[in-house]
Design a protein around this motif. Sequence first.
Motif, PDB file in Angstrom:
ATOM      1  N   LEU A  87       0.852  -1.188   0.000  1.00  0.00           N
ATOM      2  CA  LEU A  87       0.000   0.000   0.000  1.00  0.00           C
ATOM      3  C   LEU A  87       0.885   1.236   0.000  1.00  0.00           C
ATOM      4  CD1 LEU A  87      -2.964   1.177   0.546  1.00  0.00           C
ATOM      5  CD2 LEU A  87      -2.188   1.407   2.907  1.00  0.00           C
ATOM      6  N   SER A  88       0.537   2.239  -0.791  1.00  0.00           N
ATOM      7  CA  SER A  88       1.260   3.508  -0.760  1.00  0.00           C
ATOM      8  C   SER A  88       0.858   4.312   0.464  1.00  0.00           C
ATOM      9  CB  SER A  88       0.922   4.340  -1.999  1.00  0.00           C
ATOM     10  OG  SER A  88       1.611   3.852  -3.102  1.00  0.00           O
ATOM     11  N   ARG A  89       1.820   5.027   1.030  1.00  0.00           N
ATOM     12  CA  ARG A  89       1.553   5.919   2.165  1.00  0.00           C
ATOM     13  C   ARG A  89       2.199   7.260   1.861  1.00  0.00           C
ATOM     14  NH1 ARG A  89       1.100   5.460   8.282  1.00  0.00           N
ATOM     15  NH2 ARG A  89       2.475   7.009   9.178  1.00  0.00           N
TER      16      ARG A  89
ATOM     17  N   ALA B 186      -3.804   4.339   6.010  1.00  0.00           N
ATOM     18  CA  ALA B 186      -2.448   4.292   5.438  1.00  0.00           C
ATOM     19  C   ALA B 186      -1.579   3.289   6.179  1.00  0.00           C
ATOM     20  CB  ALA B 186      -1.821   5.681   5.451  1.00  0.00           C
TER      21      ALA B 186
ATOM     22  N   ALA C  86      -5.960  10.192  -3.098  1.00  0.00           N
ATOM     23  CA  ALA C  86      -6.458   8.910  -2.582  1.00  0.00           C
ATOM     24  C   ALA C  86      -7.621   9.102  -1.599  1.00  0.00           C
ATOM     25  CB  ALA C  86      -5.319   8.143  -1.915  1.00  0.00           C
TER      26      ALA C  86
ATOM     27  N   THR D 219      -9.730   5.914  -8.345  1.00  0.00           N
ATOM     28  CA  THR D 219      -8.530   6.254  -7.568  1.00  0.00           C
ATOM     29  C   THR D 219      -8.797   7.455  -6.663  1.00  0.00           C
ATOM     30  OG1 THR D 219      -7.149   5.335  -9.299  1.00  0.00           O
ATOM     31  CG2 THR D 219      -6.080   6.863  -7.783  1.00  0.00           C
TER      32      THR D 219
ATOM     33  N   GLY E  15      -5.785   4.477  -1.952  1.00  0.00           N
ATOM     34  CA  GLY E  15      -4.549   3.801  -2.354  1.00  0.00           C
ATOM     35  C   GLY E  15      -4.764   2.386  -2.849  1.00  0.00           C
TER      36      GLY E  15
ATOM     37  N   ALA F 198      -0.331   2.876  -6.946  1.00  0.00           N
ATOM     38  CA  ALA F 198       0.555   3.919  -6.425  1.00  0.00           C
ATOM     39  C   ALA F 198       0.535   5.105  -7.381  1.00  0.00           C
ATOM     40  CB  ALA F 198       1.965   3.372  -6.280  1.00  0.00           C
TER      41      ALA F 198
ATOM     42  N   SER G  31      -4.905  -2.856   2.487  1.00  0.00           N
ATOM     43  CA  SER G  31      -4.554  -2.027   3.643  1.00  0.00           C
ATOM     44  C   SER G  31      -5.248  -2.595   4.864  1.00  0.00           C
ATOM     45  CB  SER G  31      -4.994  -0.576   3.413  1.00  0.00           C
ATOM     46  OG  SER G  31      -6.412  -0.477   3.400  1.00  0.00           O
TER      47      SER G  31
END
Lengths: 458, 108
Positions: free
Chosen positions: A47-49, A59, A123, A168, A173, A177, A446
């Motif tokens: 997962l992107s943070r 996140a 996001a 998106t 997320g 990404a 997530s």
Amino acid sequence: MNSSLPASTCSLAGWGLAPKQSCVVFRPEREEQVSEIITSAPTQTVLSRGMGRSYGDAALNQNAGIILHERFDHFLDFDDETGILTCEAGLTLSEIIDVVVPRGFFLPVTPGTQFISIGGAIAADVHGKNHHLDGTISKQLIDFRLITGDGQLRNCSRTENAELFWATLGGLGLTGAILQARLQLRPVASAWMTQETIKCRDLETLLQRTFEEDDRYEYSVAWVDCLARGHSMGRSILLRANAASIKDLSPKAGGDPYCLPRALRPTVPFHLPSFALNPLNMKIFNQLFWMNHPDRKMPVPLRQYFYPLDRINRWNRVYGRSGVSQYQFVIPAGSCAEGIQEILETVSASRGASFLAVLKKTGPANQSPLSFPIEGASMALDFPNRKRDLSELFARLDRIVVRYGGRVYLAKDSSLGAWAVPEMYPALGRFQEIQRKYDPDERLGSSLSRRLNLLRPL
Amino acid sequence: MKRPVVIVAATSGIGRAIARRLAREGTPLILAGRNEAAAKRMAADCRTRFSVDTEVLVVDMLNPAEIQKLINRIEELAPRGIRGLITCQGAMPDQQELISEPRVFQSL
């Protein structure tokens, strides 16, 4: 573990400081590494943070992969004729403001903190004090580049991969990404706002003034004293503003209208003890807050109007080590007064100790299946995470919100039950369909998506 | 016009920080590195944030012939000379390779 993908295991939390979870953290330097991590990292999901400013577990990815975007913080282009900014998604709104305001531009939509990344803003499909007129960040977003769960780099806009573009926005997320974005900024005449302060003695007055007069103001928000009860329930301070023109400014400020005043930003140096925010202190604070805001109209620097809490670094520490939960909901137009009244009464009766809340009018929803705002009024309540279990109160609030046809903001959430999501977000099935199409191997996930069953098979 | 500073490997962590610090002070930059795309995005960043002149030169510092070409290009770009050269070049080859491959060792 693949040697080209260094990772470390860290305990991470959101801005609310709870929950804290162990995650496997990657910090890629180049785009191709992001793709490699998504497809090949030896964790179940990734997962992107961004800046970690969502409150709960949006996140976080417990015992799985987190991709930090701090190395993707480059400005790529800014055209000060057209106001089009191209940047990487790890860049913060604060850095953007520093660069674009002195050149006569500002973000058309900005949330209550400038310390979030552009990727995080997309996001969460963030909204601001002008949602009633301008909608969410989707308004200023021209397009973005996204690496989806299958490792492919895709351009997304209203005309190219449109379903992915909308999924998106607000997709937390879970569609991939975000690497780069192009934003259309708005021209401004100065770095100042003309702010009007109005005291409202109760909820009815506040809602009446908000719904009848907000269309004359680009920006509007109210701070509600949650400790005021009885006839004073909903006592609040309404802060409305329009972008200031040169003639609104003092001669000193007008001499350099785009100058962003530098302000001292003291830091809360450590987690305050849990008794610091006791009901008596809160009551005194609210009384002072009420007295310090006489009805008036005056120019204020834009950062002071948009980001009052950002003036204190790490303000989340005032809630102590156990942190803070934010409950933000929206009630559809038509039943706002009853819904908000019932929520405030429930909070008050539970002695849930939320002392300040933020209320604002919201405009029509957009096409994003998981975007939060719908037409009505949104309210955010902060609760210290102490002693008493808040889950029972939040569960009661969830049922009220659902009964009124409202919804909870997932980017702030840490307590919602999975049962409520399809009720609050009827387009969830559509989101899942799009998400699965671009993430066939279920590489994205997530802690929030698992808690709320956001990606479960239909 | 100010003379530029040349930063070799400007896209490394320390190179980025130095490039932004110098650009903030208004120093023109020549960013040299192997990865053209990464150097170009760093140059765009410094130009957009701080409105400074920024040039990109692609060079592999492990190749002596390329180093001479780099020097020639710098002379063309900065006929009045440069204010400084900062090299952030680093290498961390695999330990086993260093032991077993003399060429890898010599390249350091």
